[in-house]
Design a protein around this motif. Sequence first.
Motif, PDB file in Angstrom:
ATOM      1  N   GLU A 291      26.929  48.818  37.639  1.00 14.86           N
ATOM      2  CA  GLU A 291      27.297  47.395  37.691  1.00 14.86           C
ATOM      3  C   GLU A 291      26.284  46.652  38.538  1.00 14.86           C
ATOM      4  O   GLU A 291      25.934  47.096  39.643  1.00 14.86           O
ATOM      5  CB  GLU A 291      28.692  47.228  38.307  1.00 14.86           C
ATOM      6  CG  GLU A 291      29.802  47.608  37.331  1.00 14.86           C
ATOM      7  CD  GLU A 291      31.183  47.628  37.968  1.00 14.86           C
ATOM      8  OE1 GLU A 291      32.115  48.042  37.272  1.00 14.86           O
ATOM      9  OE2 GLU A 291      31.314  47.253  39.151  1.00 14.86           O
ATOM     10  N   TYR A 293      25.521  42.865  40.192  1.00 14.02           N
ATOM     11  CA  TYR A 293      26.149  41.564  40.474  1.00 14.02           C
ATOM     12  C   TYR A 293      25.098  40.513  40.817  1.00 14.02           C
ATOM     13  O   TYR A 293      24.192  40.748  41.619  1.00 14.02           O
ATOM     14  CB  TYR A 293      27.141  41.701  41.642  1.00 14.02           C
ATOM     15  CG  TYR A 293      27.793  40.397  42.019  1.00 14.02           C
ATOM     16  CD1 TYR A 293      28.687  39.770  41.143  1.00 14.02           C
ATOM     17  CD2 TYR A 293      27.500  39.757  43.230  1.00 14.02           C
ATOM     18  CE1 TYR A 293      29.277  38.554  41.467  1.00 14.02           C
ATOM     19  CE2 TYR A 293      28.090  38.539  43.564  1.00 14.02           C
ATOM     20  CZ  TYR A 293      28.969  37.945  42.677  1.00 14.02           C
ATOM     21  OH  TYR A 293      29.543  36.742  42.992  1.00 14.02           O
ATOM     22  N   ASP A 299      21.912  32.194  35.663  1.00 13.12           N
ATOM     23  CA  ASP A 299      21.671  33.545  35.139  1.00 13.12           C
ATOM     24  C   ASP A 299      20.276  34.025  35.543  1.00 13.12           C
ATOM     25  O   ASP A 299      19.354  33.215  35.681  1.00 13.12           O
ATOM     26  CB  ASP A 299      21.735  33.532  33.599  1.00 13.12           C
ATOM     27  CG  ASP A 299      23.131  33.206  33.084  1.00 13.12           C
ATOM     28  OD1 ASP A 299      24.075  33.161  33.896  1.00 13.12           O
ATOM     29  OD2 ASP A 299      23.263  32.993  31.861  1.00 13.12           O
ATOM     30  N   SER A 320      25.517  34.577  35.823  1.00 15.12           N
ATOM     31  CA  SER A 320      25.775  33.939  37.111  1.00 15.12           C
ATOM     32  C   SER A 320      27.144  34.298  37.665  1.00 15.12           C
ATOM     33  O   SER A 320      28.159  34.193  36.954  1.00 15.12           O
ATOM     34  CB  SER A 320      25.670  32.429  36.895  1.00 15.12           C
ATOM     35  OG  SER A 320      26.282  31.745  37.932  1.00 15.12           O
ATOM     36  N   GLN A 321      27.174  34.723  38.912  1.00 16.18           N
ATOM     37  CA  GLN A 321      28.399  35.047  39.642  1.00 16.18           C
ATOM     38  C   GLN A 321      29.304  36.036  38.909  1.00 16.18           C
ATOM     39  O   GLN A 321      30.528  35.947  38.970  1.00 16.18           O
ATOM     40  CB  GLN A 321      29.157  33.769  39.988  1.00 16.18           C
ATOM     41  CG  GLN A 321      28.313  32.852  40.861  1.00 16.18           C
ATOM     42  CD  GLN A 321      29.123  31.893  41.668  1.00 16.18           C
ATOM     43  OE1 GLN A 321      29.924  31.166  41.110  1.00 16.18           O
ATOM     44  NE2 GLN A 321      28.924  31.867  42.971  1.00 16.18           N
ATOM     45  N   LYS A 322      28.636  36.969  38.212  1.00 17.11           N
ATOM     46  CA  LYS A 322      29.390  38.000  37.493  1.00 17.11           C
ATOM     47  C   LYS A 322      28.721  39.358  37.734  1.00 17.11           C
ATOM     48  O   LYS A 322      27.541  39.415  38.072  1.00 17.11           O
ATOM     49  CB  LYS A 322      29.358  37.736  35.989  1.00 17.11           C
ATOM     50  CG  LYS A 322      29.978  36.431  35.552  1.00 17.11           C
ATOM     51  CD  LYS A 322      31.079  36.704  34.559  1.00 17.11           C
ATOM     52  CE  LYS A 322      31.779  35.505  33.987  1.00 17.11           C
ATOM     53  NZ  LYS A 322      31.868  34.304  34.708  1.00 17.11           N
ATOM     54  N   SER A 323      29.513  40.406  37.518  1.00 16.88           N
ATOM     55  CA  SER A 323      28.925  41.745  37.460  1.00 16.88           C
ATOM     56  C   SER A 323      28.667  42.068  36.006  1.00 16.88           C
ATOM     57  O   SER A 323      29.518  41.812  35.148  1.00 16.88           O
ATOM     58  CB  SER A 323      29.898  42.780  38.017  1.00 16.88           C
ATOM     59  OG  SER A 323      29.864  42.764  39.408  1.00 16.88           O
ATOM     60  N   VAL A 324      27.512  42.598  35.742  1.00 10.72           N
ATOM     61  CA  VAL A 324      27.166  42.959  34.365  1.00 10.72           C
ATOM     62  C   VAL A 324      26.932  44.468  34.333  1.00 10.72           C
ATOM     63  O   VAL A 324      26.371  45.035  35.272  1.00 10.72           O
ATOM     64  CB  VAL A 324      25.891  42.191  33.926  1.00 10.72           C
ATOM     65  CG1 VAL A 324      25.465  42.611  32.539  1.00 10.72           C
ATOM     66  CG2 VAL A 324      26.146  40.696  33.961  1.00 10.72           C
TER      67      VAL A 324
END
Length: 365
Positions: A291, A293, A299, A320-324
């Motif tokens: 993961e 973040y 992005d 943006s402001q997410k876990s990928v």
Amino acid sequence: MNKRLVFFLVFFCSAGMLFSRSGVRTEWSFPDIPGYITLTCDFHSHTVFSDGTIWPTERVEEAWSNGVDALAITDHVEYRPHKQDVIGDLNRSFEIASQSLSNWPILLIKGGEITRELPVGHYNAIFLTDANPLDKQNYMDAIQEAVKQGAFVFWNHPGWTQPGTKAVWYPEQTELFNRGWVKGIEIANDREYYPEAFQWCLDKNITMLGNSDIHGPAIVTPAEHLNMTLVFVTEKSLQGIKDALLAGRTAVFFQDKLMGREQYLKPLFENSVRMGRAQVLVEKKGVWCVEVYNPLLFDIELKASTKSDIQYAEHFVLASQKSVLLRFKVPEKFTDKEIILPFIVQNFLVAPGQGLQVELKIVKE
Ligand SMILES: [Zn+2]
Ligand SMILES: [Zn+2]
């Protein structure tokens, strides 16, 4: 009404007004980098005291709410179309804006824009002590006066009104930079970006800036933010900002891009992106995942940079402001605990059209 009652009423009413007026601010979440605090700055703004349409105190409130740490008020010295209605000398907009410093915690910088036709162009002088003496017939005298006051002077929007907004360098600029009077260039202004100017800053060791040049109200969403100059300071103060500008410690935040020298963009990236621990998804097939973040408000676009014996996505967007979740495939009988995946950050530019090279270091759980 007795005196004591009047006192209490005044005290409680003003305290009520003070505390009920809360503000909401967009936080850009740019991290500090080793040795420096990262500040978000806008060194170019106008009010009704030149050709803007906003009262100076509103300019300050808006800047704070848009996540600006330091704002320069830079009304035109020579162009003041509202002067019949809005009376005051060249320091007045700054003086009025200063009144709002008891409401909004922002570093406010006194400036002025020296405004001439091309090929001379426009120059912002910031950290002025008195803007009035800048009103001179000859632009060289005006810039010299700013320098005498210890101002930091930079060349504004070098591609504005040029065909295709292509920045053009004239002998007038050679003279000003050779004298050491002008030390910075806006590589982004409002909605324009000048790749030529970005390259000049890298080649000639000039400080790069990106500013809003805002005239009207700032109606923006995080997706369409005002330009900012990121400044890497040793202390959060006006002197700290000035020192950083003189040392060229800046980067430019324009639309969904960061632009600047690799020495600043690399630690910005490394201190932004947070990596989880790698986990095995399908043991037999060697499929792992991790993961990643992204705390920033935009992005981050990654592109695989070199061939590796690890297979992973060629393009990878850190939302943006997410876990990928990044999945990748390791070769058979892979025993390493640590994996390096090289990427190019396509929207962190270290030169025109050239993304920052990074390595994502992944450690197995
Ligand atoms: Zn201008
Ligand atoms: Zn301007």
